[in-house]
Scaffold this active site. Structure first.
Site, mmCIF file in Angstrom:
data_model
loop_
_atom_site.group_PDB
_atom_site.id
_atom_site.type_symbol
_atom_site.label_atom_id
_atom_site.label_comp_id
_atom_site.label_asym_id
_atom_site.label_seq_id
_atom_site.Cartn_x
_atom_site.Cartn_y
_atom_site.Cartn_z
ATOM 1 N N LYS A 161 -19.055 51.629 20.394
ATOM 2 C CA LYS A 161 -18.891 51.828 18.954
ATOM 3 C C LYS A 161 -19.649 53.084 18.562
ATOM 4 O O LYS A 161 -20.586 53.484 19.254
ATOM 5 C CB LYS A 161 -19.447 50.628 18.170
ATOM 6 C CG LYS A 161 -18.843 50.467 16.804
ATOM 7 C CD LYS A 161 -17.471 49.825 16.871
ATOM 8 C CE LYS A 161 -16.856 49.635 15.513
ATOM 9 N NZ LYS A 161 -15.620 48.830 15.584
HETATM 10 P P1 NAD Z 1 -11.688 49.690 5.118
HETATM 11 O O1 NAD Z 1 -12.759 50.671 4.847
HETATM 12 O O2 NAD Z 1 -10.277 50.145 5.177
HETATM 13 O O3 NAD Z 1 -11.741 48.465 4.065
HETATM 14 C C1 NAD Z 1 -12.897 47.752 3.761
HETATM 15 C C2 NAD Z 1 -12.626 46.973 2.481
HETATM 16 O O4 NAD Z 1 -13.737 46.121 2.215
HETATM 17 C C3 NAD Z 1 -12.441 47.854 1.238
HETATM 18 O O5 NAD Z 1 -11.431 47.293 0.417
HETATM 19 C C4 NAD Z 1 -13.793 47.731 0.540
HETATM 20 O O6 NAD Z 1 -13.691 47.977 -0.847
HETATM 21 C C5 NAD Z 1 -14.099 46.278 0.848
HETATM 22 N N1 NAD Z 1 -15.490 45.908 0.656
HETATM 23 C C6 NAD Z 1 -16.613 46.583 0.988
HETATM 24 N N2 NAD Z 1 -17.693 45.915 0.567
HETATM 25 C C7 NAD Z 1 -17.235 44.780 -0.037
HETATM 26 C C8 NAD Z 1 -17.860 43.695 -0.695
HETATM 27 N N3 NAD Z 1 -19.182 43.638 -0.811
HETATM 28 N N4 NAD Z 1 -17.055 42.699 -1.201
HETATM 29 C C9 NAD Z 1 -15.720 42.750 -1.082
HETATM 30 N N5 NAD Z 1 -15.068 43.769 -0.483
HETATM 31 C C10 NAD Z 1 -15.835 44.766 0.026
HETATM 32 O O7 NAD Z 1 -12.115 48.988 6.514
HETATM 33 P P2 NAD Z 1 -11.190 48.216 7.541
HETATM 34 O O8 NAD Z 1 -10.789 49.163 8.615
HETATM 35 O O9 NAD Z 1 -10.167 47.423 6.811
HETATM 36 O O10 NAD Z 1 -12.262 47.245 8.203
HETATM 37 C C11 NAD Z 1 -12.668 46.029 7.563
HETATM 38 C C12 NAD Z 1 -13.400 45.155 8.567
HETATM 39 O O11 NAD Z 1 -12.541 44.905 9.687
HETATM 40 C C13 NAD Z 1 -14.667 45.760 9.159
HETATM 41 O O12 NAD Z 1 -15.577 44.719 9.416
HETATM 42 C C14 NAD Z 1 -14.188 46.363 10.481
HETATM 43 O O13 NAD Z 1 -15.227 46.507 11.432
HETATM 44 C C15 NAD Z 1 -13.179 45.310 10.890
HETATM 45 N N6 NAD Z 1 -12.172 45.773 11.836
HETATM 46 C C16 NAD Z 1 -11.372 46.829 11.554
HETATM 47 C C17 NAD Z 1 -10.398 47.215 12.460
HETATM 48 C C18 NAD Z 1 -9.418 48.328 12.165
HETATM 49 O O14 NAD Z 1 -8.497 48.539 12.977
HETATM 50 N N7 NAD Z 1 -9.523 49.024 11.060
HETATM 51 C C19 NAD Z 1 -10.286 46.544 13.686
HETATM 52 C C20 NAD Z 1 -11.129 45.461 13.945
HETATM 53 C C21 NAD Z 1 -12.063 45.073 13.003
#
Ligand code: NAD
Length: 470
Positions: A161
């Site tokens: 990561k």
């Molecule tokens: P992103 O930045 O696209 O979206 C994150 C979302 O969470 C946004 O809508 C943001 O406003 C919201 N958020 C942040 N703080 C918040 C809070 N306190 N309350 C409610 N909502 C809140 O990120 P993403 O890529 O969608 O990733 C989200 C999660 O999924 C992370 O934990 C990431 O590690 C995990 N993840 C992502 C992927 C991927 O392919 N993008 C893969 C595996 C895991």
């Protein structure tokens, strides 16, 4: 389950100011609201500000959560202490200085990290996060999760990561580009298609991957397989953007049969409406399920009649807040989102958001973890005691890395699969992983999380010992 990780509730890791802007990345040519101050002190991780904390996250580090689950599995697997010690630390941890001159004319020095946890099963693989709270501890935890995740879904990768403690929502697009390029310059020596392949995570997207690829290419020649999650125009894979959300929904479908839930008659709540949350919501809706609550970093809304996920995704894509969506839904306190009555709760924001003080309020039958480490061990115990079926992060959100694997395989052959082919193959891998984890959980009489960890750890231990690494 032991209660060895003690939780203390002291508030948020995301300040209100950060929450008000959210971790979105400006697209190329688009200007972000440049604040002109406070973008990191020399070579130091971002610290909390004096602002009022939002009462939504537990003070327990992602690393403690991940370590807890490793310890539980290691004990059950009777892993010798010396072998377990290898997996308690990382193979390589790189911390670099990322100096960037921003629009205010000043040089800002961010901290960048790349942690390679274990590469026994293949090249290191894992996302890059741009977020002001990124620090070595968090990146370490996320790297460990990747090692188990790639092993659980059985794709030939190790775990890594990376991240930079920068808030991209406060930068203009060209400034984000400068951060991405500077970071790549500092870490390219430990990366490469056969060594370590980054991908998007919170605060980064396909555009950032394109800049990273371009910077890597300046030194090594055109190398599309050096990062995944790239735009389609730059040898990205069809289906990658939706892959994590699609994987969440694919495992939901299999898990639904375990509790006799008809997807067409399901209500769900999504916490975090970014890449993962918005795709999971749209694909759940395609099955006929109804979204009755949703939140982003700025607020939350709820409606018993349902909130249209497709329309909300378009609204958010235009840079607007979830709470400003004009749908007849009522605005609720974000802290009350977890208490909404629903069949399925999908955490898709940051780690540690389901904790000892809010888990008991949850009224869902199932939780499918789109986010990484959204649930603290104590919350996990409470939910299990309350009969909530939990599909853990290491399984549920693996769809992104699976399609990243497809993208890498396509890039190495300079070949492209159709979107249908990608989605079909993703479904096969996610369903196989679900079957294996659920089968093991049944055999062992445990919830799915310990079963998933045991499966992943066993595969990594076998690969490491067969290689002669341990
Ligand atoms: P992103 O930045 O696209 O979206 C994150 C979302 O969470 C946004 O809508 C943001 O406003 C919201 N958020 C942040 N703080 C918040 C809070 N306190 N309350 C409610 N909502 C809140 O990120 P993403 O890529 O969608 O990733 C989200 C999660 O999924 C992370 O934990 C990431 O590690 C995990 N993840 C992502 C992927 C991927 O392919 N993008 C893969 C595996 C895991």
């Amino acid at each position: 389950m032991s209660d060895e990780v003690t939780e203390k509730r002291v508030g948020a890791e995301v300040t209100e100011e950060e929450a008000a802007d959210g971790p979105t990345v400006p697209q190329q040519g688009e200007a972000g609201p440049h604040s002109g101050e406070g973008h990191g002190e020399p070579d130091k991780s971002a610290k909390r500000t004096e602002e009022e904390p939002a009462p939504t996250r537990a003070e327990i580090s992602n690393y403690e959560i991940v370590e807890h689950w490793f310890n539980v599995a290691a004990e059950r697997l009777e892993l010798p202490d010396d072998v377990a010690a290898v997996f308690r630390s990382s193979y390589r941890e790189v911390q670099v200085q990322v100096p960037v001159r921003l629009g205010d004319g000043k040089l800002h020095v961010f901290s960048g990290y790349r942690v390679q946890h274990n590469g026994a099963r293949g090249p290191y693989k894992g996302g890059i996060r741009f977020h002001p709270e990124v620090d070595l501890d968090e990146v370490r935890a996320l790297a460990v999760l990747m090692t188990w995740k790639t092993a659980i879904v059985n794709i030939p990768y190790g775990g890594a990561k990376g991240g930079v403690n920068v808030d991209p929502s406060k930068l203009e697009s060209r400034e984000v580009q400068a951060v991405a390029r500077s970071f790549m310059d500092k870490i390219e020596k430990v990366l490469g298609p056969q060594r370590d392949i980054p991908a998007p995570d919170v605060g980064t997207n396909a555009q950032v991957m394109a800049w990273l690829m371009d910077e890597y290419g300046k030194l090594h020649g055109h190398t599309p397989a050096c990062v995944t999650g790239k735009p389609i125009a730059l040898e990205g894979s069809f289906g990658r953007e939706a892959a994590t959300g699609r994987g969440v929904v694919q495992v939901f479908r299999d898990a639904a049969t375990e509790i006799d839930l008809d997807p067409a008659d399901t209500t769900f709540v999504v916490q975090g409406f970014g890449n993962v949350g918005s795709w999971a919501a749209r694909l759940m809706q395609e099955l006929g399920a109804k979204m009755v609550g949703v939140a982003d970093a700025k607020g939350a809304i709820a409606s018993k009649h349902g909130i249209d996920a497709g329309k909300l995704a378009r609204h958010v894509r235009d840079g607007r807040r979830v709470m400003d969506f004009d749908s007849g839904a009522e605005e609720i306190d974000p802290a009350d989102l977890v208490a909404l009555e629903c069949d399925v709760f999908i955490p898709a924001a940051l780690g540690g958001m389901i904790h000892s003080e809010n888990a008991g309020r949850m009224r869902c039958r199932m939780m499918v973890e789109g986010a990484n480490s959204p649930t603290t061990p104590r919350a996990d115990e409470i939910l299990n005691d309350n009969g909530v079926l939990i599909v853990p992060d290491v399984l549920a959100n693996a769809g992104g890395v699976v399609v990243s694997y497809f993208e890498w395989a396509q890039n190495l052959q300079h070949f492209r699969w159709s979107e249908d082919e990608v989605n079909e193959k993703l479904g096969q891998i996610m369903r196989r992983a679900f079957r294996e984890v659920a089968g093991r959980a049944r055999e062992d009489g445990t919830p799915m999380r310990p079963a998933a960890y045991e499966l992943g750890i066993q595969r990594v231990v076998e690969a490491a010992s067969t290689r002669g690494y341990i």
